[in-house]
Design a protein around this motif. Structure first.
Motif, PDB file in Angstrom:
ATOM      1  N   VAL A   1      58.431  26.266  54.650  1.00 23.70           N
ATOM      2  CA  VAL A   1      59.309  27.437  54.643  1.00 23.70           C
ATOM      3  C   VAL A   1      58.616  28.619  55.318  1.00 23.70           C
ATOM      4  O   VAL A   1      59.211  29.320  56.146  1.00 23.70           O
ATOM      5  N   LEU A   2      57.330  28.829  54.980  1.00 25.06           N
ATOM      6  CA  LEU A   2      56.589  29.937  55.580  1.00 25.06           C
ATOM      7  C   LEU A   2      56.448  29.755  57.092  1.00 25.06           C
ATOM      8  O   LEU A   2      56.567  30.717  57.856  1.00 25.06           O
ATOM      9  N   ARG A   3      56.209  28.516  57.496  1.00 24.00           N
ATOM     10  CA  ARG A   3      56.103  28.248  58.935  1.00 24.00           C
ATOM     11  C   ARG A   3      57.419  28.597  59.641  1.00 24.00           C
ATOM     12  O   ARG A   3      57.424  29.262  60.675  1.00 24.00           O
ATOM     13  N   LYS A   4      58.535  28.148  59.059  1.00 26.42           N
ATOM     14  CA  LYS A   4      59.837  28.382  59.690  1.00 26.42           C
ATOM     15  C   LYS A   4      60.123  29.880  59.815  1.00 26.42           C
ATOM     16  O   LYS A   4      60.554  30.368  60.865  1.00 26.42           O
ATOM     17  N   VAL A   5      59.851  30.613  58.742  1.00 26.71           N
ATOM     18  CA  VAL A   5      60.133  32.053  58.736  1.00 26.71           C
ATOM     19  C   VAL A   5      59.218  32.784  59.715  1.00 26.71           C
ATOM     20  O   VAL A   5      59.667  33.648  60.483  1.00 26.71           O
ATOM     21  N   MET A   6      57.930  32.434  59.704  1.00 24.59           N
ATOM     22  CA  MET A   6      56.970  33.142  60.554  1.00 24.59           C
ATOM     23  C   MET A   6      57.155  32.803  62.035  1.00 24.59           C
ATOM     24  O   MET A   6      57.026  33.668  62.898  1.00 24.59           O
ATOM     25  N   GLU A   7      57.455  31.535  62.331  1.00 27.01           N
ATOM     26  CA  GLU A   7      57.681  31.170  63.735  1.00 27.01           C
ATOM     27  C   GLU A   7      58.945  31.848  64.273  1.00 27.01           C
ATOM     28  O   GLU A   7      59.005  32.207  65.464  1.00 27.01           O
ATOM     29  N   LYS A   8      59.941  32.038  63.405  1.00 29.16           N
ATOM     30  CA  LYS A   8      61.154  32.737  63.829  1.00 29.16           C
ATOM     31  C   LYS A   8      60.847  34.186  64.195  1.00 29.16           C
ATOM     32  O   LYS A   8      61.510  34.786  65.043  1.00 29.16           O
TER      33      LYS A   8
ATOM     34  N   GLY B   1      58.132  35.016  65.687  1.00 24.14           N
ATOM     35  CA  GLY B   1      57.331  35.002  66.908  1.00 24.14           C
ATOM     36  C   GLY B   1      55.851  34.774  66.689  1.00 24.14           C
ATOM     37  O   GLY B   1      55.041  34.954  67.608  1.00 24.14           O
ATOM     38  N   TYR B   2      55.459  34.347  65.479  1.00 26.24           N
ATOM     39  CA  TYR B   2      54.056  34.113  65.192  1.00 26.24           C
ATOM     40  C   TYR B   2      53.705  32.640  65.363  1.00 26.24           C
ATOM     41  O   TYR B   2      54.555  31.757  65.190  1.00 26.24           O
ATOM     42  N   GLN B   3      52.454  32.375  65.673  1.00 25.94           N
ATOM     43  CA  GLN B   3      51.953  31.003  65.688  1.00 25.94           C
ATOM     44  C   GLN B   3      51.394  30.703  64.304  1.00 25.94           C
ATOM     45  O   GLN B   3      50.630  31.498  63.750  1.00 25.94           O
ATOM     46  N   VAL B   4      51.751  29.558  63.732  1.00 26.29           N
ATOM     47  CA  VAL B   4      51.378  29.246  62.351  1.00 26.29           C
ATOM     48  C   VAL B   4      50.469  28.020  62.302  1.00 26.29           C
ATOM     49  O   VAL B   4      50.741  26.993  62.927  1.00 26.29           O
ATOM     50  N   ILE B   5      49.372  28.161  61.546  1.00 16.19           N
ATOM     51  CA  ILE B   5      48.448  27.060  61.283  1.00 16.19           C
ATOM     52  C   ILE B   5      48.441  26.812  59.781  1.00 16.19           C
ATOM     53  O   ILE B   5      48.417  27.766  58.997  1.00 16.19           O
ATOM     54  N   GLU B   6      48.452  25.545  59.373  1.00 14.48           N
ATOM     55  CA  GLU B   6      48.522  25.218  57.947  1.00 14.48           C
ATOM     56  C   GLU B   6      47.214  24.621  57.451  1.00 14.48           C
ATOM     57  O   GLU B   6      46.521  23.902  58.185  1.00 14.48           O
ATOM     58  N   ALA B   7      46.902  24.935  56.186  1.00 11.08           N
ATOM     59  CA  ALA B   7      45.784  24.300  55.484  1.00 11.08           C
ATOM     60  C   ALA B   7      46.245  24.019  54.055  1.00 11.08           C
ATOM     61  O   ALA B   7      46.967  24.831  53.463  1.00 11.08           O
ATOM     62  N   VAL B   8      45.820  22.877  53.490  1.00 13.18           N
ATOM     63  CA  VAL B   8      46.356  22.436  52.202  1.00 13.18           C
ATOM     64  C   VAL B   8      45.509  22.881  51.017  1.00 13.18           C
ATOM     65  O   VAL B   8      45.929  22.734  49.867  1.00 13.18           O
ATOM     66  N   ASN B   9      44.310  23.413  51.264  1.00 15.32           N
ATOM     67  CA  ASN B   9      43.482  23.924  50.167  1.00 15.32           C
ATOM     68  C   ASN B   9      42.484  24.937  50.728  1.00 15.32           C
ATOM     69  O   ASN B   9      42.401  25.158  51.942  1.00 15.32           O
ATOM     70  N   GLY B  10      41.728  25.549  49.819  1.00 11.37           N
ATOM     71  CA  GLY B  10      40.806  26.594  50.223  1.00 11.37           C
ATOM     72  C   GLY B  10      39.735  26.144  51.192  1.00 11.37           C
ATOM     73  O   GLY B  10      39.425  26.842  52.165  1.00 11.37           O
ATOM     74  N   GLU B  11      39.140  24.990  50.947  1.00 15.48           N
ATOM     75  CA  GLU B  11      38.071  24.503  51.818  1.00 15.48           C
ATOM     76  C   GLU B  11      38.589  24.257  53.233  1.00 15.48           C
ATOM     77  O   GLU B  11      37.960  24.646  54.223  1.00 15.48           O
ATOM     78  N   GLN B  12      39.739  23.615  53.327  1.00 11.59           N
ATOM     79  CA  GLN B  12      40.335  23.381  54.641  1.00 11.59           C
ATOM     80  C   GLN B  12      40.712  24.707  55.306  1.00 11.59           C
ATOM     81  O   GLN B  12      40.584  24.875  56.527  1.00 11.59           O
ATOM     82  N   GLY B  13      41.149  25.651  54.489  1.00 10.98           N
ATOM     83  CA  GLY B  13      41.502  26.959  55.021  1.00 10.98           C
ATOM     84  C   GLY B  13      40.307  27.688  55.613  1.00 10.98           C
ATOM     85  O   GLY B  13      40.417  28.316  56.671  1.00 10.98           O
ATOM     86  N   LEU B  14      39.149  27.601  54.949  1.00 14.07           N
ATOM     87  CA  LEU B  14      37.939  28.245  55.469  1.00 14.07           C
ATOM     88  C   LEU B  14      37.532  27.651  56.809  1.00 14.07           C
ATOM     89  O   LEU B  14      37.160  28.367  57.744  1.00 14.07           O
ATOM     90  N   GLU B  15      37.605  26.333  56.906  1.00 10.59           N
ATOM     91  CA  GLU B  15      37.262  25.682  58.175  1.00 10.59           C
ATOM     92  C   GLU B  15      38.238  26.085  59.276  1.00 10.59           C
ATOM     93  O   GLU B  15      37.836  26.332  60.417  1.00 10.59           O
ATOM     94  N   ALA B  16      39.513  26.175  58.935  1.00  8.66           N
ATOM     95  CA  ALA B  16      40.510  26.583  59.923  1.00  8.66           C
ATOM     96  C   ALA B  16      40.279  28.024  60.362  1.00  8.66           C
ATOM     97  O   ALA B  16      40.417  28.364  61.538  1.00  8.66           O
TER      98      ALA B  16
END
Length: 339
Positions: free
Chosen positions: A25-32, A34-49
């Protein structure tokens, strides 16, 4: 001063949330928007991203497995601090004030908008305590989300622009306006910094002071515009020979230049000095009034000290100045090392 402007770029938003539906949902709203969206499923993955992608904004869930949003936000603040100081370290510049714009994403404090179902006062206070920039509760009010995201990204971009302007002002404040090398102010700062660093690392610090031989005669013969051009060519020769990123070339005053060479022995500094002298001679800058050559030449004084605690860098300057005096007394167009 040249105007500083940010490159046109599509803002990148990093969404860190363990719930797949929320991410979608966040991706759909943010891309609409005009933003580029990157997803991470937890904190550790988010830090690496974050480290890999350097986003403009982080949308962070509070409750996640592996590493929750509060711990993740704490780690993000540590990354901001670490990369800010790394990006402003003295060792990453040759001392001529070149701004490292590639580090601006890291140098800036990336905003973190925490989105969570927790709406109690303790959770809100905790979120801001660990560094969240803003806080939004679930269920998400998307009109509010859009406005907050837009505001945070605009603030982030303005902050980056201000940083770039400040870096440019700092660069100009450290430069000699005529030659483009470091000025005396920057020389004094850098010498003190490297003196302290060499104390910590127990390494030698070398200094070359060089003076254009009979420069007053050159100015009197060819005029001050030609004299200015000569100074610029000498500065270019010094920069060409001081090759390492930690070496600093500075205009010390008038027709006198200095080269700071960290972690360099007297032998190494002498080699650099001889190269400077030979490179300048190869330019064949005509000087018909010079008593030593028909071309512009340099006299160079070299000093090397391993700094000790409670010692001051002015002893290195005094030693190099003494060697420069001896080079002049020996007939000029030569190098002399203080021992």
């Amino acid at each position: 001063m040249k105007a500083v402007s940010l490159p046109e770029e599509q803002p990148v938003i990093l969404v860190i949330d363990d719930d797949r539906y929320t991410r979608q949902v966040l991706r759909k709203v943010m891309e609409k928007e005009g933003y580029q969206v990157i997803e991470a499923v937890n904190g550790e993955q988010g830090l690496e991203a974050y480290k890999r992608l350097k986003p403009h904004l982080v949308l962070l869930d509070a409750l996640m497995p592996v590493m929750d949003g509060f711990a993740c936000c704490t780690e993000l603040q540590m990354l901001f601090q670490k990369n800010y100081f790394h990006g402003n370290d003295n060792g990453n510049s040759n001392g001529n004030g070149n701004a490292d714009h590639q580090n601006l994403h890291f140098a800036s404090h990336t905003p973190v908008l925490m989105i969570t179902g927790l709406d109690d006062q303790e959770s809100v206070d905790r979120a801001f305590a660990v560094g969240a920039t803003d806080y939004l509760t679930k269920p998400i009010h998307f009109a509010v989300l859009r406005q907050r995201v837009r505001r945070l990204i605009q603030q982030f971009q303005l902050y980056k622009q201000l940083q770039m302007a400040n870096q440019e002002l700092q660069r100009l404040a450290n430069l000699d306006g005529l030659t483009g090398v470091a000025n005396r102010r920057r020389f004094d700062e850098y010498l003190e910094d490297e003196w302290q660093r060499m104390i910590r690392e127990k390494l030698p610090l070398s200094l070359i002071l060089c003076d254009i031989d009979f420069f007053k005669k050159y100015n009197d013969t060819y005029g001050h515009q030609a004299g200015d051009a000569c100074l610029r060519r000498v500065a270019d020769a010094l920069r060409f020979c001081a090759k390492r990123s930690v070496d600093l070339v500075a205009r010390y005053g008038g027709e006198e230049f200095a080269v700071i060479l960290p972690n360099t022995t007297a032998i190494g500094a002498s080699q650099v000095a001889e190269e400077i002298r030979e490179v300048l001679r190869s330019l064949d800058i005509t000087h018909i009034k010079s008593p030593v050559s028909k071309y512009v030449t340099l006299s160079l004084g070299i000093a090397c000290i391993q700094p000790k605690p409670q010692s001051l860098p002015n002893i290195l300057v005094a030693a190099a100045d003494k060697a420069l005096y001896q080079a002049k007394a020996a007939g000029r167009d030569c190098c002399f090392t203080d021992i």
